[in-house]
Design a protein around this motif. Structure first.
Motif, PDB file in Angstrom:
ATOM      1  N   ARG A 113       3.092  -6.912  -2.218  1.00 53.17           N
ATOM      2  CA  ARG A 113       2.798  -5.540  -2.649  1.00 53.17           C
ATOM      3  C   ARG A 113       1.568  -5.042  -1.890  1.00 53.17           C
ATOM      4  N   GLY A 114       1.730  -3.868  -1.266  1.00 54.60           N
ATOM      5  CA  GLY A 114       0.587  -3.264  -0.620  1.00 54.60           C
ATOM      6  C   GLY A 114       0.468  -3.630   0.851  1.00 54.60           C
ATOM      7  N   TYR A 143      -2.478  -0.901  -0.737  1.00 54.96           N
ATOM      8  CA  TYR A 143      -2.486   0.481  -1.185  1.00 54.96           C
ATOM      9  C   TYR A 143      -3.899   0.871  -1.580  1.00 54.96           C
ATOM     10  N   TRP A 159      -3.967  -5.164  -3.003  1.00 47.46           N
ATOM     11  CA  TRP A 159      -2.694  -5.755  -2.592  1.00 47.46           C
ATOM     12  C   TRP A 159      -2.394  -6.962  -3.472  1.00 47.46           C
ATOM     13  N   TYR A 195       7.977  -1.034 -11.051  1.00 43.49           N
ATOM     14  CA  TYR A 195       7.041  -0.511 -10.052  1.00 43.49           C
ATOM     15  C   TYR A 195       7.276  -1.195  -8.699  1.00 43.49           C
ATOM     16  N   GLN A 196       7.542  -2.500  -8.754  1.00 40.25           N
ATOM     17  CA  GLN A 196       7.758  -3.230  -7.510  1.00 40.25           C
ATOM     18  C   GLN A 196       8.992  -2.723  -6.773  1.00 40.25           C
ATOM     19  N   PHE A 209       6.925   0.165  -4.714  1.00 43.75           N
ATOM     20  CA  PHE A 209       6.202  -0.609  -3.721  1.00 43.75           C
ATOM     21  C   PHE A 209       7.082  -1.306  -2.685  1.00 43.75           C
ATOM     22  N   SER A 210       8.385  -1.124  -2.745  1.00 43.55           N
ATOM     23  CA  SER A 210       9.263  -1.819  -1.796  1.00 43.55           C
ATOM     24  C   SER A 210      10.537  -1.007  -1.599  1.00 43.55           C
ATOM     25  N   GLU A 240       6.152   2.208   0.239  1.00 40.76           N
ATOM     26  CA  GLU A 240       5.232   1.171   0.688  1.00 40.76           C
ATOM     27  C   GLU A 240       4.459   1.551   1.945  1.00 40.76           C
ATOM     28  N   LEU A 281       1.821   4.407   1.061  1.00 43.25           N
ATOM     29  CA  LEU A 281       0.734   3.919   0.219  1.00 43.25           C
ATOM     30  C   LEU A 281      -0.374   3.257   1.027  1.00 43.25           C
ATOM     31  N   LYS A 282      -0.072   2.842   2.243  1.00 44.35           N
ATOM     32  CA  LYS A 282      -1.085   2.201   3.089  1.00 44.35           C
ATOM     33  C   LYS A 282      -2.121   3.188   3.624  1.00 44.35           C
ATOM     34  N   ILE A 311      -2.020  -1.977 -12.351  1.00 44.73           N
ATOM     35  CA  ILE A 311      -1.682  -1.655 -10.972  1.00 44.73           C
ATOM     36  C   ILE A 311      -2.735  -0.757 -10.331  1.00 44.73           C
TER      37      ILE A 311
END
Length: 288
Positions: free
Chosen positions: A13-14, A16, A29, A156-157, A161-162, A167, A170-171, A199
């Motif tokens: 994850r991340g 972010y 992350w 959420y994942q 986030f994926s 994803e 968010l970076k 989160i």
């Protein structure tokens, strides 16, 4: 004694970004196994000469970078002490906020009820990014129901986030979320605590401007000459004597910015499947 074998871990994850100010930002992350944390950063994508480390082993990583210059783009990467987890890239960066009070041309992206994990969600994202082109997005407003149907970490994942959802964005875009009823699993009995608060890292002490709220449920922040207010329209009391309203009154009184933007999940007016003229149990938040 010890081991010289690098820790085998991966990012799931991340990274972010949360809680950006004119001189700081938080990078978060998650990894598949516990390890230490390291962020390298700099103003040139290929030269990340400054680093911050945290030796504590964890799977949920959070590094605050301070001492930054306002309105400046910084590139960054994440790692452990022994393993690089993301490569330096021109697409992995953040931009610090302007000095509070400065006017400018600012762009914010607002999404609501977005976390369904569908192709329509991806298409809406693609349409927005096509519209703004290469313009910098100063902030990302999330209006609640960010992950369906229950707001669980797993949703959420998969829905945020994926899976080519958010994803990559968010970076580089700072998220300023509000919670919705689905983030609380609609208060269904025996539900786990909302993953939302694990989160995100949100201001509670006026770190980004505004009056300290003492809670991540509602908060405020400044961006240039704009004062943003974020409310919890579902889980918090909505009477004028309740703590959120009392904080809101004080925050508005203390605000000196010429622009004010307030947002929360339940709209003040809606007609259709949700009717703000009908104060039954499904629509009471809208009426309030």
């Amino acid at each position: 004694s010890g081991s010289t074998t690098p820790i085998a871990t991966m990012v799931d994850r991340g990274p972010y970004l949360n809680l950006a100010t004119s001189n700081s930002v938080i990078v978060k992350w998650r990894t598949t196994s516990a390890c230490d944390s390291k962020v390298s950063y700099g103003t040139v994508a290929g030269s990340l000469t400054q680093t911050i480390t945290d030796p504590v082993f964890t799977t949920n990583h959070e590094i605050k970078i301070s001492g930054l210059t306002p309105s400046t783009v910084y590139y960054y990467s994440i790692a452990t002490n022994s393993t690089q987890l993301s490569s330096p890239s021109s697409q992995i960066y953040f931009k610090t906020s302007p000095v509070q009070g400065n006017s400018g041309s600012y762009k914010f992206w607002a999404i609501g009820d977005a976390g369904s994990g569908t192709n329509e969600q991806r298409d809406a994202k693609a349409g927005f990014l096509n519209y703004v082109g290469n313009s910098h997005i100063d902030g990302w407003i999330w209006l609640g129901d960010n992950a369906y149907d229950n707001g669980y970490d797993s949703q959420y994942q998969s829905n945020v986030f994926s899976n080519n959802i958010y994803e990559n964005e968010l970076k580089r875009i700072i998220v300023w979320p509000a919670p919705g009823n689905h983030d609380y699993n609609n208060h269904i009995p025996f539900s786990p605590a909302p993953a939302y608060y694990d989160i995100f890292t949100l201001p509670t002490n006026g770190e980004a401007g505004g009056l300290a709220s003492g809670t991540e449920k509602y908060y405020s922040y400044n961006y240039g000459n704009i004062h943003f207010i974020v409310l919890d329209s579902y889980d918090e009391g909505r009477n004028t004597t309740d703590p959120m309203a009392q904080w809101l009154i004080a925050d508005l009184a203390a605000n000196t910015q010429p622009w004010t933007s307030a947002y929360w999940h339940h709209p003040p007016y809606s007609i259709g499947s949700y009717n703000s003229d009908n104060s039954n149990f499904l629509d009471g938040e809208l009426v309030d």
